[in-house]
Design a protein around this motif. Structure first.
Motif, PDB file in Angstrom:
ATOM      1  N   VAL A  64       0.834  -1.199   0.000  1.00 27.64           N
ATOM      2  CA  VAL A  64       0.000   0.000   0.000  1.00 27.64           C
ATOM      3  C   VAL A  64       0.870   1.250   0.000  1.00 27.64           C
ATOM      4  N   ALA A  65       1.896   1.281   0.852  1.00 21.81           N
ATOM      5  CA  ALA A  65       2.778   2.443   0.938  1.00 21.81           C
ATOM      6  C   ALA A  65       3.474   2.703  -0.400  1.00 21.81           C
ATOM      7  N   GLU A  66       3.976   1.647  -1.029  1.00 24.79           N
ATOM      8  CA  GLU A  66       4.654   1.811  -2.317  1.00 24.79           C
ATOM      9  C   GLU A  66       3.675   2.246  -3.396  1.00 24.79           C
ATOM     10  N   ASN A  67       2.452   1.727  -3.345  1.00 22.51           N
ATOM     11  CA  ASN A  67       1.424   2.124  -4.316  1.00 22.51           C
ATOM     12  C   ASN A  67       1.110   3.611  -4.187  1.00 22.51           C
ATOM     13  N   VAL A  68       0.985   4.093  -2.954  1.00 23.39           N
ATOM     14  CA  VAL A  68       0.679   5.509  -2.735  1.00 23.39           C
ATOM     15  C   VAL A  68       1.806   6.387  -3.251  1.00 23.39           C
ATOM     16  N   GLU A  69       3.054   5.996  -2.977  1.00 25.39           N
ATOM     17  CA  GLU A  69       4.186   6.769  -3.495  1.00 25.39           C
ATOM     18  C   GLU A  69       4.155   6.797  -5.022  1.00 25.39           C
ATOM     19  N   LEU A  70       3.858   5.653  -5.637  1.00 26.54           N
ATOM     20  CA  LEU A  70       3.835   5.556  -7.100  1.00 26.54           C
ATOM     21  C   LEU A  70       2.791   6.479  -7.705  1.00 26.54           C
ATOM     22  N   ILE A  71       1.556   6.427  -7.189  1.00 24.69           N
ATOM     23  CA  ILE A  71       0.499   7.232  -7.796  1.00 24.69           C
ATOM     24  C   ILE A  71       0.687   8.721  -7.506  1.00 24.69           C
ATOM     25  N   CYS A  72       1.475   9.037  -6.485  1.00 28.98           N
ATOM     26  CA  CYS A  72       1.749  10.444  -6.171  1.00 28.98           C
ATOM     27  C   CYS A  72       3.013  10.943  -6.865  1.00 28.98           C
ATOM     28  N   GLY A  73       3.627  10.093  -7.667  1.00 34.91           N
ATOM     29  CA  GLY A  73       4.805  10.497  -8.418  1.00 34.91           C
ATOM     30  C   GLY A  73       6.067  10.585  -7.599  1.00 34.91           C
ATOM     31  N   ILE A  74       6.163   9.754  -6.573  1.00 40.18           N
ATOM     32  CA  ILE A  74       7.308   9.762  -5.660  1.00 40.18           C
ATOM     33  C   ILE A  74       8.045   8.432  -5.746  1.00 40.18           C
ATOM     34  N   LYS A  75       9.356   8.478  -5.657  1.00 40.62           N
ATOM     35  CA  LYS A  75      10.158   7.253  -5.705  1.00 40.62           C
ATOM     36  C   LYS A  75       9.761   6.300  -4.586  1.00 40.62           C
ATOM     37  N   ARG A  76       9.658   5.000  -4.919  1.00 45.32           N
ATOM     38  CA  ARG A  76       9.256   3.990  -3.939  1.00 45.32           C
ATOM     39  C   ARG A  76      10.211   3.922  -2.759  1.00 45.32           C
ATOM     40  N   ARG A  77       9.630   3.767  -1.564  1.00 47.46           N
ATOM     41  CA  ARG A  77      10.359   3.623  -0.304  1.00 47.46           C
ATOM     42  C   ARG A  77      11.256   4.827  -0.005  1.00 47.46           C
ATOM     43  N   SER A  78      10.898   5.982  -0.538  1.00 47.98           N
ATOM     44  CA  SER A  78      11.684   7.191  -0.250  1.00 47.98           C
ATOM     45  C   SER A  78      10.990   8.109   0.746  1.00 47.98           C
ATOM     46  N   VAL A  79       9.687   7.958   0.913  1.00 51.44           N
ATOM     47  CA  VAL A  79       8.915   8.815   1.810  1.00 51.44           C
ATOM     48  C   VAL A  79       8.246   8.001   2.903  1.00 51.44           C
ATOM     49  N   LEU A  80       7.597   6.908   2.522  1.00 52.27           N
ATOM     50  CA  LEU A  80       6.919   6.038   3.481  1.00 52.27           C
ATOM     51  C   LEU A  80       7.781   4.800   3.711  1.00 52.27           C
ATOM     52  N   SER A  88      10.379  20.461  -2.441  1.00 49.24           N
ATOM     53  CA  SER A  88      10.287  21.042  -3.771  1.00 49.24           C
ATOM     54  C   SER A  88       9.074  21.969  -3.846  1.00 49.24           C
ATOM     55  N   PRO A  89       8.956  22.756  -4.936  1.00 51.35           N
ATOM     56  CA  PRO A  89       7.783  23.629  -5.082  1.00 51.35           C
ATOM     57  C   PRO A  89       6.454  22.869  -5.046  1.00 51.35           C
ATOM     58  N   SER A  90       6.482  21.587  -5.427  1.00 52.05           N
ATOM     59  CA  SER A  90       5.252  20.788  -5.450  1.00 52.05           C
ATOM     60  C   SER A  90       5.078  19.971  -4.174  1.00 52.05           C
ATOM     61  N   SER A  91       5.901  20.263  -3.155  1.00 57.77           N
ATOM     62  CA  SER A  91       5.925  19.418  -1.968  1.00 57.77           C
ATOM     63  C   SER A  91       4.588  19.396  -1.222  1.00 57.77           C
ATOM     64  N   ASP A  92       3.912  20.543  -1.138  1.00 58.52           N
ATOM     65  CA  ASP A  92       2.633  20.571  -0.441  1.00 58.52           C
ATOM     66  C   ASP A  92       1.629  19.650  -1.116  1.00 58.52           C
ATOM     67  N   SER A  93       1.602  19.702  -2.438  1.00 60.94           N
ATOM     68  CA  SER A  93       0.689  18.844  -3.193  1.00 60.94           C
ATOM     69  C   SER A  93       1.063  17.373  -3.035  1.00 60.94           C
ATOM     70  N   ASP A  94       2.356  17.069  -3.063  1.00 62.33           N
ATOM     71  CA  ASP A  94       2.813  15.687  -2.902  1.00 62.33           C
ATOM     72  C   ASP A  94       2.485  15.155  -1.514  1.00 62.33           C
ATOM     73  N   PHE A  95       2.719  15.992  -0.497  1.00 66.79           N
ATOM     74  CA  PHE A  95       2.434  15.586   0.877  1.00 66.79           C
ATOM     75  C   PHE A  95       0.955  15.272   1.046  1.00 66.79           C
ATOM     76  N   LEU A  96       0.093  16.151   0.534  1.00 63.22           N
ATOM     77  CA  LEU A  96      -1.350  15.940   0.642  1.00 63.22           C
ATOM     78  C   LEU A  96      -1.767  14.691  -0.106  1.00 63.22           C
ATOM     79  N   CYS A  97      -1.148  14.438  -1.253  1.00 70.73           N
ATOM     80  CA  CYS A  97      -1.456  13.234  -2.024  1.00 70.73           C
ATOM     81  C   CYS A  97      -1.118  11.982  -1.225  1.00 70.73           C
ATOM     82  N   VAL A  98       0.030  11.976  -0.580  1.00 72.62           N
ATOM     83  CA  VAL A  98       0.439  10.825   0.233  1.00 72.62           C
ATOM     84  C   VAL A  98      -0.544  10.602   1.375  1.00 72.62           C
TER      85      VAL A  98
END
Length: 205
Positions: free
Chosen positions: A132-148, A164-174
């Motif tokens: 689930v964690a890797e799936n969420v990173e993938l759909i949010c455009g984040i490298k696997r196992r780098s955030v969760l 990054s400039p898109s960090s707020d959007s990425d965080f909310l997506c996660v």
């Protein structure tokens, strides 16, 4: 590396209303009182411990579930913490927490739908946390196992990724992705809590 750890239990805890306050405390108290019945006494009072205004409610008789629901929606919409004296407090917490989870999930689904990834969210079945964690990173455009980062029944959110400039959007997506997947999360500082933990979790009124 600094990390926030996320509690994955859906335990009963004090309500955690939103921090934004679109109306005054007095107006929020009036809306709470309007939930009825006439025996309701709702007043805005400043709490030194919380460093903010809260809505204190007193009942002469037990409120109905509909009244609890009404008050919980006012609290959620206005951001003001509502408090009751026992024996009404615990039932209200339960109702508020259920409403908060439902409305948070609905808002998360709406944001993920706008992002075009809602139908790609993998559901948590109690055993597939890593997937689930890797799936969420993938759909949010984040490298696997780098955030969760998952370890057994615990998951750590590494916040230094969101710079990054898109960090707020990425965080909310996660956060939205984990919620929609069925993983109930709460920030608990630098403590990790297992998904099997059923006790009260810390909250920020």
């Amino acid at each position: 590396m600094f990390a926030f750890f996320l509690a994955l239990s859906a335990s009963l805890s004090e309500p955690t209303p939103l921090t934004n306050k679109p109306i005054s405390a007095a107006s929020a108290a009036t809306r709470v009182a309007a939930c009825g019945p006439a025996a309701t006494n709702a007043q805005a009072k400043y709490e030194n411990d919380l460093q903010e205004n809260v809505i204190k409610v007193a009942f002469k008789s037990a409120p109905s579930t509909e009244q609890y629901d009404c008050i919980a929606n006012v609290s959620y919409d206005t951001g003001y913490y509502v408090d009751f004296d026992p024996p009404f407090r615990e039932k209200y917490w339960s109702i508020y927490n259920n409403l908060e989870r439902s409305r948070n999930a609905a808002e998360a689904r709406e944001r993920l739908q706008k992002r075009g990834v809602l139908n790609r969210v993998l559901q948590f079945d109690g055993h597939n946390l890593s997937a689930v964690a890797e799936n969420v990173e993938l759909i949010c455009g984040i490298k696997r196992r780098s955030v969760l980062i998952v370890s057994g029944d615990d998951v750590a959110l590494h916040t230094d990724r969101f710079i990054s400039p898109s960090s707020d959007s990425d965080f909310l997506c996660v956060m939205d992705g984990m919620l929609v997947a069925g993983v109930q999360m709460g920030f608990v500082g630098n403590e990790a809590i297992s998904v099997s933990d059923t006790g009260p979790s810390p909250s920020k009124p």
